[in-house]
Design a protein around this motif. Structure first.
Motif, PDB file in Angstrom:
ATOM      1  N   CYS A  75       0.864  -1.328  -0.065  1.00 36.06           N
ATOM      2  CA  CYS A  75       0.412  -0.071   0.463  1.00 36.06           C
ATOM      3  C   CYS A  75       0.936   0.538   0.029  1.00 36.06           C
ATOM      4  O   CYS A  75       0.089   2.568  -0.154  1.00 36.06           O
ATOM      5  CB  CYS A  75      -1.072  -0.314   1.368  1.00 36.06           C
ATOM      6  SG  CYS A  75      -2.632  -1.140   1.234  1.00 36.06           S
ATOM      7  N   GLY A  79       1.489   5.631   2.346  1.00 33.96           N
ATOM      8  CA  GLY A  79      -0.160   5.327   2.359  1.00 33.96           C
ATOM      9  C   GLY A  79      -0.296   5.672   3.772  1.00 33.96           C
ATOM     10  O   GLY A  79      -1.327   5.810   4.668  1.00 33.96           O
ATOM     11  N   ASN A  82       0.388   8.066   6.793  1.00 33.52           N
ATOM     12  CA  ASN A  82      -0.383   9.062   6.331  1.00 33.52           C
ATOM     13  C   ASN A  82      -1.742   9.108   6.864  1.00 33.52           C
ATOM     14  O   ASN A  82      -2.582   9.489   8.034  1.00 33.52           O
ATOM     15  CB  ASN A  82      -0.953   9.496   5.003  1.00 33.52           C
ATOM     16  CG  ASN A  82       0.046  10.865   4.698  1.00 33.52           C
ATOM     17  OD1 ASN A  82      -0.101  11.642   5.287  1.00 33.52           O
ATOM     18  ND2 ASN A  82       1.030  10.632   3.738  1.00 33.52           N
TER      19      ASN A  82
END
Length: 135
Positions: A75, A79, A82
């Motif tokens: 992923c 990402g 965050n």
């Protein structure tokens, strides 16, 4: 990607997951116990654990003492980072806390933290502390 919020009574990641998330860091029995005793947010990419944030809630703060990220996450590490920060900010505001504090063991890129509104509050031999205030 999805996230799970776990308390100390919830099942945590396996030892193999912890070793992957905290690659190159010591995972003493005391540290593993600390990771299991407080609140945790797990990031999952499909069925695979790709991130973990361990935190404690005080009267006015949510203090994040450890963040582990899988550098090979399908992923993407940005990402995952965050997403964990989004979840921590939401948990902070939902609990009524006024400040989200990242303690020295949290290893996230400084530009990412600054972009999200975190400021450095201490920098010394013990590490760097960051905070984000909510009004």
């Amino acid at each position: 990607m999805h996230f799970l919020v776990l308390g100390p009574d919830g099942p945590g990641p396996s030892l193999a997951d912890l070793r992957r998330l905290f690659r190159g860091q010591r995972l003493t029995a005391a540290r593993r116990n600390h990771l299991a005793e407080g609140g945790r947010i797990l990031a999952l990419c499909g069925p695979k654990v790709v991130g973990l944030a361990a935190y404690e809630r005080t009267d006015r703060d949510v203090r994040v003492g450890d963040v582990g990220l899988d550098p090979d996450s399908p992923c993407g590490i940005d990402g995952v980072a965050n997403g964990l920060l989004d979840a921590l900010e939401l948990a902070c505001m939902a609990s009524g806390a006024r400040r989200l504090v990242l303690l020295p063991r949290v290893e996230l890129p400084v530009p990412l933290l600054q972009h999200r509104g975190f400021t450095m509050i201490a920098d010394g031999g013990a590490g760097t502390w960051f905070e984000k205030r909510f009004v």
